[in-house]
Design an enzyme around this catalytic site. Structure first.
Site, mmCIF file in Angstrom:
data_model
loop_
_atom_site.group_PDB
_atom_site.id
_atom_site.type_symbol
_atom_site.label_atom_id
_atom_site.label_comp_id
_atom_site.label_asym_id
_atom_site.label_seq_id
_atom_site.Cartn_x
_atom_site.Cartn_y
_atom_site.Cartn_z
ATOM 1 N N CYS A 69 0.833 -1.197 0.000
ATOM 2 C CA CYS A 69 0.000 0.000 0.000
ATOM 3 C C CYS A 69 0.879 1.262 0.000
ATOM 4 O O CYS A 69 1.532 1.554 -1.000
ATOM 5 C CB CYS A 69 -0.974 -0.024 1.174
ATOM 6 S SG CYS A 69 -2.370 1.107 0.965
ATOM 7 N N HIS A 111 -3.855 -5.475 1.177
ATOM 8 C CA HIS A 111 -3.558 -5.870 2.552
ATOM 9 C C HIS A 111 -4.019 -7.308 2.798
ATOM 10 O O HIS A 111 -4.942 -7.797 2.159
ATOM 11 C CB HIS A 111 -4.283 -4.952 3.542
ATOM 12 C CG HIS A 111 -3.815 -3.531 3.520
ATOM 13 N ND1 HIS A 111 -2.582 -3.162 3.998
ATOM 14 C CD2 HIS A 111 -4.410 -2.398 3.077
ATOM 15 C CE1 HIS A 111 -2.439 -1.845 3.858
ATOM 16 N NE2 HIS A 111 -3.536 -1.363 3.302
#
Length: 517
Positions: free
Chosen positions: A335, A429
């Site tokens: 991310c 994630h």
């Protein structure tokens, strides 16, 4: 409100989140339909719910412990710090506004209905709602604006238990002081105490417990022994300071993993699955030497990507990452960490800095959009034995690779991520919780490092369940569950004793409170 209980604490990291998780597990095993609830959560770890919203990771884990799907009602307000005095505020699962502490506190009248409606909704559909407080329950500077501790309990007539971490020391003083600083109407709802993380002979505590009960006219509902290995799904970054013991390796060699401890690190639970693999040692570090020497470096998520990128340069860590990647040593960006590894970032949303140069390691450009991407992903990892993958995205940044090779594939959206040699980046994630992918990934890291490493056959989801069940067993043994359940069913006892002095002096104006926030 019948069917509810608020678990408050004397401090942050007193064990509230884990205790609620264990109680969710225990009560659900007994046949009750249980929902967790945290009115207002300040956290950088988040999860995406099935109803398409963003909530604190701890509440998602608690829902899993209760055997129910996580939903936005379980955490109606999520505060995600983006700087020392500034935060993004997520309401009912979606970004609502950015605010400083003073501005946020003025919005209590607007936010209170959001909290109340969510709590009533859950209480109407579940047998038990276990609410978790935030920080310390006697933050007297913030009491006029409280939505999640005694302010919540008063609004909904909820019984309250207060938990302290005896490992910090001063347990009896913190329990008594927390109660005594509350005004009488708040004290009236406090129905007992729980002492957490005790090591040693329980009988040593008995004289102090008797005195505490005499002084407060409230029972100690139990002393929970210290239980190791409960850092999975931890919410507070203080948990990163806890030492993580590596399991013995199955092969000749072990693997060392360094996670760069960014100032605004988010979703650090992405790393939890590595800690259950035999022979994998994980540390969160701010050291250039650790970045240089590790077998694998992880640049994790961040709630202030540009600010944390500046920090990497200031600490000399950016150059350490560059040298490592130039040598093609295994590195994973997740991310915000993925975005940092790219060529440039254009951010008018989080930092409002416009165009910023990245580390220029992966051929990726990132543009931040005001609308946050909140998605759950199902797909595969073609470069890693085509392993099945479940993951999720929470981000303003939208990376666009213009080179390299994608290494993940979403069943709906197609290619994801970017790889150049042993340097990988992804917006997803939770990837390492996928067992087959994790093993194939670690095997490739070991091969690149020339190590004789053997991955285990650990099912991470089962490890999480086993730890929850073991902790639920501990609670069943060491807590007065009949008293607790009676509180849930009937509410706080009538006419409790008010511990002197019976509350801190009231602040004369709301302005004074916000100036202290």
């Amino acid at each position: 409100m019948k069917g509810t209980l608020l678990v408050a604490g004397t401090t942050s990291d007193a064990g509230k989140s884990v205790l609620v998780s264990g109680l969710c597990r225990l009560l659900s095993r007994q046949g009750h339909r249980v929902a967790p609830f945290k009115a207002q959560n300040m956290a950088l770890n988040a999860a995406v719910t099935l109803d398409g919203g963003e909530i604190g990771r701890a509440q998602a884990a608690q829902a899993d412990a209760a055997g129910v799907d996580a939903e936005i009602a379980m955490n109606p307000i999520l505060i995600k710090p983006t700087g020392p005095r500034h935060s993004q505020v997520v309401i009912r699962g979606h970004t609502a506004f950015d605010a400083g502490a003073r501005d946020y506190h003025t919005r209590k009248t607007t936010l209170l209905p959001v909290v109340s409606e969510s709590l009533r909704d859950l209480a109407s559909r579940f047998d038990v709602v276990l609410a978790e407080g935030a920080g310390g329950a006697a933050e007297i500077n913030l009491r006029p604006y409280d939505l999640t501790n005694l302010g919540l309990a008063r609004q909904h007539d909820m019984p309250v238990v207060i938990v302290c971490d005896i490992d910090r020391g001063g347990a009896f003083a913190s329990l008594y002081g927390t109660l005594a600083l509350m005004e009488p109407a708040d004290q009236a709802l406090v129905s007992g105490f729980i002492i957490n993380r005790f090591r040693g002979d329980r009988t040593v505590l008995d004289p102090g417990i008797r005195q505490l009960e005499e002084l407060t006219q409230r029972p100690c509902l139990g002393v929970i022994p210290h239980v190791s290995g409960l850092t999975i799904d931890a919410e507070d970054s203080l948990a990163l300071d806890q030492r993580r013991e590596a399991l013995p390796p199955l092969g000749k060699d072990s693997l060392t993993v360094t996670v760069v401890r960014l100032p605004h690190i988010s979703n650090f639970t992405d790393i939890d699955a590595l800690t259950v693999e035999p022979g994998v040692s994980v540390r969160f570090s701010e050291s250039a030497a650790d970045i240089t020497n590790a077998d694998l470096v992880v640049l994790p998520g961040s709630k202030n990507t540009v600010g944390d990128l500046d920090w990497l340069h200031e600490r000399g860590l950016a150059e350490a990452v560059r040298r490592r990647c130039a040598a093609d040593e295994p590195t994973l960006g997740v991310c915000g960490g993925y975005q940092m590894l790219g060529r440039r970032l254009h951010d008018e949303v989080e930092s409002r800095r416009g165009e910023v140069k990245g580390l220029d390691i992966l051929p990726v450009d990132t543009v931040f959009h005001r609308d946050k991407t909140l998605r759950r992903h199902h797909g595969r990892a073609p470069l890693f034995d085509d392993a099945a993958v479940d993951a999720y995205s929470i981000r303003h940044g939208r990376p666009r690779p213009w080179g390299g090779e994608s290494w993940l594939a979403d069943d709906v959206d197609g290619a994801e991520g970017c790889r150049v040699g042993s340097i990988l980046g992804t917006s997803w994630h939770g990837l390492l919780e996928n067992n087959a992918l994790r093993r194939a990934f670690l095997t490739r890291v070991a091969r690149r490092r020339g190590l004789s490493f053997a991955p285990g056959d650990v099912d991470f989801a089962q490890v999480r369940r086993n730890r929850l069940d073991a902790f639920a067993d501990v609670l069943d043994e060491h807590l007065d569950m009949s008293y607790l359940f009676n509180l849930i069913q009937k509410g706080a006892p009538d006419n409790p004793f008010i511990a002197p002095p019976g509350g801190a002096p009231a602040l004369s104006t709301p302005t004074q409170a916000t100036e202290q926030a």
